[in-house]
Design a protein around this motif. Structure first.
Motif, mmCIF file in Angstrom:
data_model
loop_
_atom_site.group_PDB
_atom_site.id
_atom_site.type_symbol
_atom_site.label_atom_id
_atom_site.label_comp_id
_atom_site.label_asym_id
_atom_site.label_seq_id
_atom_site.Cartn_x
_atom_site.Cartn_y
_atom_site.Cartn_z
ATOM 1 N N TRP A 171 3.773 -5.751 -6.778
ATOM 2 C CA TRP A 171 3.433 -4.536 -6.988
ATOM 3 C C TRP A 171 3.571 -3.449 -7.257
ATOM 4 C CZ3 TRP A 171 5.913 -6.542 -1.453
ATOM 5 C CH2 TRP A 171 5.667 -7.172 -0.844
ATOM 6 N N THR A 172 4.945 -3.865 -7.873
ATOM 7 C CA THR A 172 5.209 -2.929 -9.063
ATOM 8 C C THR A 172 3.999 -2.260 -10.245
ATOM 9 O OG1 THR A 172 7.681 -2.951 -8.721
ATOM 10 C CG2 THR A 172 6.958 -1.357 -10.625
ATOM 11 N N GLN A 173 3.830 -3.586 -10.535
ATOM 12 C CA GLN A 173 2.444 -3.575 -12.170
ATOM 13 C C GLN A 173 0.649 -2.944 -11.010
ATOM 14 O OE1 GLN A 173 2.557 -7.075 -14.492
ATOM 15 N NE2 GLN A 173 3.961 -7.691 -12.602
ATOM 16 N N ASN A 174 1.066 -2.902 -9.873
ATOM 17 C CA ASN A 174 -0.354 -2.533 -9.361
ATOM 18 C C ASN A 174 -0.057 -1.046 -9.358
ATOM 19 O OD1 ASN A 174 -2.145 -2.346 -7.769
ATOM 20 N ND2 ASN A 174 -2.058 -4.421 -6.259
ATOM 21 N N ALA A 175 1.131 -0.519 -8.279
ATOM 22 C CA ALA A 175 0.944 0.616 -8.533
ATOM 23 C C ALA A 175 0.885 1.795 -10.065
ATOM 24 C CB ALA A 175 2.323 1.319 -7.761
ATOM 25 N N ASN A 205 0.868 -1.091 -0.226
ATOM 26 C CA ASN A 205 0.194 -0.026 0.105
ATOM 27 C C ASN A 205 0.728 1.524 -0.287
ATOM 28 O OD1 ASN A 205 -2.320 -1.695 -0.359
ATOM 29 N ND2 ASN A 205 -3.832 -0.563 1.397
ATOM 30 N N ALA A 206 2.218 1.279 0.653
ATOM 31 C CA ALA A 206 2.821 2.062 0.609
ATOM 32 C C ALA A 206 3.708 2.295 -0.279
ATOM 33 C CB ALA A 206 3.657 1.838 1.594
ATOM 34 N N VAL A 207 3.259 1.699 -1.140
ATOM 35 C CA VAL A 207 4.608 2.207 -2.531
ATOM 36 C C VAL A 207 2.975 2.016 -3.499
ATOM 37 C CG1 VAL A 207 5.124 0.419 -4.901
ATOM 38 C CG2 VAL A 207 5.743 -0.004 -2.001
ATOM 39 N N ILE A 208 2.474 1.918 -4.097
ATOM 40 C CA ILE A 208 0.664 2.497 -4.206
ATOM 41 C C ILE A 208 0.594 3.529 -4.423
ATOM 42 C CG2 ILE A 208 -1.740 1.699 -5.169
ATOM 43 C CD1 ILE A 208 -1.144 -1.131 -4.360
#
Length: 449
Positions: free
Chosen positions: A140-144, A66-69
């Motif tokens: 996570w990278t793709q989600n962000a 969540n922090a990355v996004i």
């Protein structure tokens, strides 16, 4: 206020929805196969293994995802390499710590749960735990970046390969053991990592350098989300741990089948949660709280538009559903299924509450609510299970969800002026709106050809 276009929701939701549905269908497929080939005791151990691996993934995601996004969507592109490098460093550190804890504490925990085979399965999972480092970083990278296509193919490969290996084993070798199951689980994770790497490569930076400032920011934000999700995991899985400790792993197998079926209704909530977080995070950056309120009411209303009819079908035909999915030897679970399906209708409200609290920068509030309710749930489930056995665990969890629903709605009303009547209004509007969207996107195109 006029409704925003559905373009964002449809574009993002297609792959996110397909990913969640694929994971769920392969999970149901595994239940179809394994309930007919494993003893109830071994099936209960496998359910406990899935609970623990689910908690492990949640722990890792909590501190980072969540922090990355939030920060990638709220900062300029030149900061993105620093955010990614800090996320990867945290990912590696946390995963290695989890592996150490498994090695030290899993044996006594398995004895406490009356599931001695669980320790062996968790030890065999350790290579797969290391594979979660790159797999989750790519996800996570793709989600962000709101690109859900690669996430879909990564999870499809991960779940599909594991499932196919299980089916081939049963067809060509025969009976399957827990040892083979975990090896196939790890093999699927390896394939999913390779596929996910292919899709994520365009978002990755080669010149990543650790930035201590960003490491501190991610940790500061993630620590509350971490605490929240740990509490949430305890909340959602306390019943299974108590059943294993007080009753048996065979009872866990019965209960686990009901939860798998109930998860069918929870898919829309998971999909919209993935879409809603980056969207509301941007709204929060712009200071548009009215739109955050709207997205919560709209999302929950849309989820209920799907969940309520599905829940009614399962509640009215529980014997048929269980017979199809798990077989006749699991029919004892029919009354449990009816309870778990009912309290599952609280989940859209509770899950989207967490999404909204994190996106508006109030993870501490989310943490406190989940921690208090999770602590209460332990004692509630213990009491009900002692008094009523297996059904008591279901009633205890339903009681806890009711309490959590009331608390979260009071907070949302005070912070965002969320109105439950609007939620049900959007629920009713969901059907004609979706019909209109389908007609515009497909039937009108077909007529113009």
């Amino acid at each position: 206020m006029s409704d925003p276009k559905y373009t964002y929701w449809l574009k993002s939701g297609i792959y996110s929805g397909l990913q969640k549905i694929a994971v769920l269908l392969f999970g149901i497929g595994s239940v179809l196969v394994l309930t007919r080939s494993l003893t109830k005791s071994d099936m209960g151990v496998w359910n406990l293994f899935l609970v623990y691996t689910g908690i492990i993934e949640i722990v890792r995601q909590s501190l980072i995802k969540n922090a990355v996004i939030k920060y990638i969507n709220g900062h300029q592109a030149e900061e993105h390499p620093h955010i990614q490098s800090a996320a990867l460093y945290l990912n590696i550190s946390i995963t290695l710590l989890i592996g150490l804890l498994i090695a030290v504490f899993m044996h006594p925990v398995s004895i406490l749960l009356k599931a001695p085979s669980l320790a062996m399965v968790m030890y065999l999972f350790l290579p797969g735990l290391l594979l979660l480092i790159p797999f989750s970083h790519f996800e996570w990278t793709q989600n962000a970046n709101a690109d859900f296509r690669g996430i879909f193919w990564g999870y499809l490969s991960r779940q599909g390969i594991s499932f196919l290996l299980i089916v081939f084993h049963l067809l060509f070798i025969g009976n399957i053991s827990l040892t083979y199951l975990i090896c196939y689980f790890d093999a699927g994770l390896l394939c999913g990592t390779l596929v996910s790497a292919f899709f994520a490569r365009k978002f990755l930076y080669r010149n990543m350098k650790l930035n201590k400032a960003w490491l501190g920011k991610l940790w500061h934000f993630g620590k509350f989300v971490f605490g929240t999700n740990i509490s949430s995991s305890i909340f959602r899985n306390t019943d299974q741990f108590i059943i294993s400790s007080y009753l048996s792993t065979s009872a866990v197998a019965l209960y686990g089948v009901c939860l798998r079926i109930s998860n069918l209704v929870d898919v829309p909530s998971q999909v919209l949660g993935d879409i809603l977080f980056p969207k509301t995070a941007k709204m929060m950056e712009d200071g548009n709280m009215e739109m955050v309120k709207y997205y919560y009411e709209k999302a929950v209303g849309s989820i209920l538009g799907i969940a309520i009819p599905a829940s009614l079908v399962i509640m009215l035909l529980p014997k048929l559903i269980i017979t199809i999915i798990a077989g006749h030897k699991y029919l004892d679970a029919v009354p449990i299924l009816q309870v778990t399906i009912f309290y599952g209708l609280f989940l859209p409200f509770i899950k989207q509450f967490g999404t909204i609290m994190d996106s508006i920068g109030a993870p501490k509030t989310n943490f406190l609510v989940n921690t208090i309710v999770a602590a209460c749930n332990i004692f509630i489930c213990m009491y009900f299970t002692r008094q009523m056995g297996l059904m008591g665990a279901a009633y205890g969890t339903m009681t806890s969800y009711s309490i959590c629903f009331i608390i979260t709605q009071v907070i949302l009303y005070r912070k965002l002026n969320v109105n439950l009547l609007n939620v049900f209004k959007y629920c009713l509007q969901f059907y004609p709106e979706m019909l209109s969207v389908v007609q515009q996107r497909y039937f009108l195109k077909w007529k113009t050809r």
